[in-house]
Design a protein around this motif. Structure first.
Motif, PDB file in Angstrom:
ATOM      1  N   GLU A 143      -9.833  37.883 -88.369  1.00 54.33           N
ATOM      2  CA  GLU A 143      -8.836  37.839 -89.448  1.00 54.33           C
ATOM      3  C   GLU A 143      -7.440  37.669 -88.880  1.00 54.33           C
ATOM      4  OE1 GLU A 143      -8.560  41.492 -91.620  1.00 54.33           O
ATOM      5  OE2 GLU A 143      -8.852  42.727 -89.840  1.00 54.33           O
ATOM      6  N   TRP A 144      -6.557  37.233 -89.768  1.00 51.56           N
ATOM      7  CA  TRP A 144      -5.133  37.099 -89.468  1.00 51.56           C
ATOM      8  C   TRP A 144      -4.439  38.365 -89.954  1.00 51.56           C
ATOM      9  CZ3 TRP A 144      -1.901  32.604 -88.266  1.00 51.56           C
ATOM     10  CH2 TRP A 144      -0.540  32.790 -88.517  1.00 51.56           C
ATOM     11  N   VAL A 145      -3.783  39.063 -89.053  1.00 53.07           N
ATOM     12  CA  VAL A 145      -2.992  40.237 -89.419  1.00 53.07           C
ATOM     13  C   VAL A 145      -1.560  39.963 -88.985  1.00 53.07           C
ATOM     14  CG1 VAL A 145      -2.661  42.707 -89.145  1.00 53.07           C
ATOM     15  CG2 VAL A 145      -4.976  41.762 -89.134  1.00 53.07           C
ATOM     16  N   TRP A 146      -0.651  39.932 -89.942  1.00 59.51           N
ATOM     17  CA  TRP A 146       0.730  39.592 -89.631  1.00 59.51           C
ATOM     18  C   TRP A 146       1.298  40.515 -88.545  1.00 59.51           C
ATOM     19  CZ3 TRP A 146       2.900  35.241 -91.056  1.00 59.51           C
ATOM     20  CH2 TRP A 146       2.419  34.570 -92.196  1.00 59.51           C
ATOM     21  N   GLY A 147       1.882  39.890 -87.529  1.00 60.37           N
ATOM     22  CA  GLY A 147       2.557  40.636 -86.474  1.00 60.37           C
ATOM     23  C   GLY A 147       1.646  41.137 -85.372  1.00 60.37           C
ATOM     24  N   GLU A 148       0.331  40.895 -85.477  1.00 61.78           N
ATOM     25  CA  GLU A 148      -0.613  41.362 -84.458  1.00 61.78           C
ATOM     26  C   GLU A 148      -1.152  40.188 -83.651  1.00 61.78           C
ATOM     27  OE1 GLU A 148      -3.745  43.877 -85.761  1.00 61.78           O
ATOM     28  OE2 GLU A 148      -2.411  45.276 -86.800  1.00 61.78           O
ATOM     29  N   ASP A 149      -1.142  40.352 -82.314  1.00 63.91           N
ATOM     30  CA  ASP A 149      -1.711  39.329 -81.438  1.00 63.91           C
ATOM     31  C   ASP A 149      -3.216  39.247 -81.616  1.00 63.91           C
ATOM     32  OD1 ASP A 149       0.740  38.693 -80.329  1.00 63.91           O
ATOM     33  OD2 ASP A 149       0.468  39.961 -78.552  1.00 63.91           O
ATOM     34  N   GLN A 150      -3.717  38.032 -81.576  1.00 63.69           N
ATOM     35  CA  GLN A 150      -5.156  37.818 -81.572  1.00 63.69           C
ATOM     36  C   GLN A 150      -5.661  37.708 -80.139  1.00 63.69           C
ATOM     37  OE1 GLN A 150      -5.983  34.406 -84.050  1.00 63.69           O
ATOM     38  NE2 GLN A 150      -5.386  35.472 -85.922  1.00 63.69           N
ATOM     39  N   THR A 151      -6.976  37.693 -79.997  1.00 56.25           N
ATOM     40  CA  THR A 151      -7.601  37.553 -78.682  1.00 56.25           C
ATOM     41  C   THR A 151      -7.616  36.089 -78.275  1.00 56.25           C
ATOM     42  OG1 THR A 151      -9.009  39.478 -79.070  1.00 56.25           O
ATOM     43  CG2 THR A 151      -9.709  37.933 -77.358  1.00 56.25           C
ATOM     44  N   ILE A 152      -7.099  35.777 -77.101  1.00 55.71           N
ATOM     45  CA  ILE A 152      -7.171  34.413 -76.584  1.00 55.71           C
ATOM     46  C   ILE A 152      -8.613  34.138 -76.184  1.00 55.71           C
ATOM     47  CG2 ILE A 152      -6.339  32.827 -74.809  1.00 55.71           C
ATOM     48  CD1 ILE A 152      -3.783  34.514 -74.682  1.00 55.71           C
ATOM     49  N   ALA A 153      -9.086  32.944 -76.455  1.00 53.21           N
ATOM     50  CA  ALA A 153     -10.494  32.605 -76.259  1.00 53.21           C
ATOM     51  C   ALA A 153     -10.860  32.386 -74.802  1.00 53.21           C
ATOM     52  CB  ALA A 153     -10.848  31.362 -77.074  1.00 53.21           C
ATOM     53  N   CYS A 154     -10.014  32.802 -73.889  1.00 55.41           N
ATOM     54  CA  CYS A 154     -10.317  32.693 -72.464  1.00 55.41           C
ATOM     55  C   CYS A 154      -9.427  33.694 -71.737  1.00 55.41           C
ATOM     56  CB  CYS A 154     -10.052  31.276 -71.949  1.00 55.41           C
ATOM     57  SG  CYS A 154      -8.297  30.833 -71.895  1.00 55.41           S
ATOM     58  N   THR A 155      -9.619  33.778 -70.432  1.00 59.38           N
ATOM     59  CA  THR A 155      -8.695  34.535 -69.581  1.00 59.38           C
ATOM     60  C   THR A 155      -7.763  33.524 -68.924  1.00 59.38           C
ATOM     61  OG1 THR A 155     -10.347  36.251 -69.147  1.00 59.38           O
ATOM     62  CG2 THR A 155      -8.486  36.099 -67.626  1.00 59.38           C
ATOM     63  N   PRO A 156      -6.516  33.404 -69.402  1.00 57.42           N
ATOM     64  CA  PRO A 156      -5.614  32.384 -68.849  1.00 57.42           C
ATOM     65  C   PRO A 156      -5.324  32.630 -67.367  1.00 57.42           C
ATOM     66  CG  PRO A 156      -4.780  33.231 -70.948  1.00 57.42           C
ATOM     67  CD  PRO A 156      -5.896  34.149 -70.517  1.00 57.42           C
ATOM     68  N   LEU A 157      -5.339  31.541 -66.591  1.00 57.15           N
ATOM     69  CA  LEU A 157      -4.983  31.615 -65.182  1.00 57.15           C
ATOM     70  C   LEU A 157      -3.505  31.273 -64.998  1.00 57.15           C
ATOM     71  CD1 LEU A 157      -8.174  29.907 -63.701  1.00 57.15           C
ATOM     72  CD2 LEU A 157      -7.715  32.353 -63.995  1.00 57.15           C
ATOM     73  N   GLU A 158      -3.086  30.104 -65.479  1.00 60.87           N
ATOM     74  CA  GLU A 158      -1.681  29.700 -65.530  1.00 60.87           C
ATOM     75  C   GLU A 158      -1.408  29.205 -66.941  1.00 60.87           C
ATOM     76  OE1 GLU A 158      -0.132  27.533 -61.779  1.00 60.87           O
ATOM     77  OE2 GLU A 158      -2.233  26.929 -61.966  1.00 60.87           O
ATOM     78  N   SER A 159      -0.208  29.455 -67.451  1.00 60.32           N
ATOM     79  CA  SER A 159       0.121  29.079 -68.827  1.00 60.32           C
ATOM     80  C   SER A 159       1.453  28.357 -68.894  1.00 60.32           C
ATOM     81  CB  SER A 159       0.182  30.322 -69.729  1.00 60.32           C
ATOM     82  OG  SER A 159      -1.053  31.002 -69.748  1.00 60.32           O
ATOM     83  N   TRP A 160       1.542  27.395 -69.828  1.00 51.74           N
ATOM     84  CA  TRP A 160       2.765  26.632 -70.061  1.00 51.74           C
ATOM     85  C   TRP A 160       2.911  26.365 -71.553  1.00 51.74           C
ATOM     86  CZ3 TRP A 160      -1.206  25.460 -66.851  1.00 51.74           C
ATOM     87  CH2 TRP A 160      -0.963  25.420 -65.476  1.00 51.74           C
ATOM     88  N   PRO A 161       4.118  26.480 -72.106  1.00 53.48           N
ATOM     89  CA  PRO A 161       4.335  25.983 -73.474  1.00 53.48           C
ATOM     90  C   PRO A 161       4.360  24.457 -73.445  1.00 53.48           C
ATOM     91  CG  PRO A 161       6.405  26.777 -72.548  1.00 53.48           C
ATOM     92  CD  PRO A 161       5.332  27.099 -71.533  1.00 53.48           C
TER      93      PRO A 161
END
Length: 204
Positions: A143-161
């Motif tokens: 579910e979508w809960v306003w203001g709460e982070d969801q679980t990312i579908a992986c374990t990020p190694l490196e991240s970029w916007p």
């Protein structure tokens, strides 16, 4: 005055045609919009155009989050697509086809998710896996809960916007080519095709 929401209306119409919404219901609010995008079958879309993704009624992490970002923007809400490297190891409950493809080694990939700049603050949103994927022990956000982070579908190694104005697909393809060997990318493509065929087969 009700804002013009053509993409949300298209999502409603396509969902209604599939028996997922009452055709006469009001247009879905953002939490239901998220759920509809999340529950698109996990398979490669034929286009990165948001309306085309809706009409094709399928998507992977990149196209689902491009679509969700466009739907949020239609409501005046900004978001940032994030790209991250990951290594995929199928869980024990995964279909045997996926376990065989992994060959006991992680499958490399670049994953996409969103940072939504909500009124309650920035929140991580990941609509990658349909609700039904929980049966295979994949990380589903129920579910979508306003203001709460969801679980990312992986374990990020490196991240970029992903830079504003740059194609999510082009940015992702560049990262893949820069970081992984051709044989690793071939295994990745085979893995994604197989996951997609499994989800589409279940929907047939």
């Amino acid at each position: 005055m009700t804002p013009d929401l053509p993409l949300t209306r298209l999502l409603h119409e396509e969902a209604a045609a599939r028996g997922l919404r009452d055709p006469g219901a009001p247009l879905p609010e953002i939490p239901e919009v998220f759920a509809l995008v999340r529950d698109l079958p996990y398979a490669r879309a034929d286009t990165h155009d948001p309306a085309g993704i809706v009409r094709g009624w399928r998507g992977t992490c990149s196209t689902k989050h491009e679509l969700l970002a466009a739907l949020l923007a239609e409501r005046g809400m900004e978001s940032t697509v994030v790209a991250c490297t990951q290594e995929i190891t199928p869980p024990p409950a995964a279909p045997p086809e996926l376990v065989a493809l992994s060959g006991g080694r992680p499958v490399v990939d670049v994953h996409n998710y969103l940072i939504v700049h909500a009124p309650q603050g920035d929140m991580v949103v990941d609509a990658t896996w349909p609700l039904e994927a929980a049966r295979a022990s994949l990380p589903v956000n129920p579910e979508w809960v306003w203001g709460e982070d969801q679980t990312i579908a992986c374990t990020p190694l490196e991240s970029w916007p992903v830079p504003a104005g740059e194609s999510v697909a082009d940015f992702k393809d560049r990262l893949l080519r820069e970081r992984y060997a051709p044989e690793e990318l071939e295994r990745r493509d085979a893995f994604i095709r197989t996951v997609g065929s499994l989800f589409l087969r279940e929907r047939a």
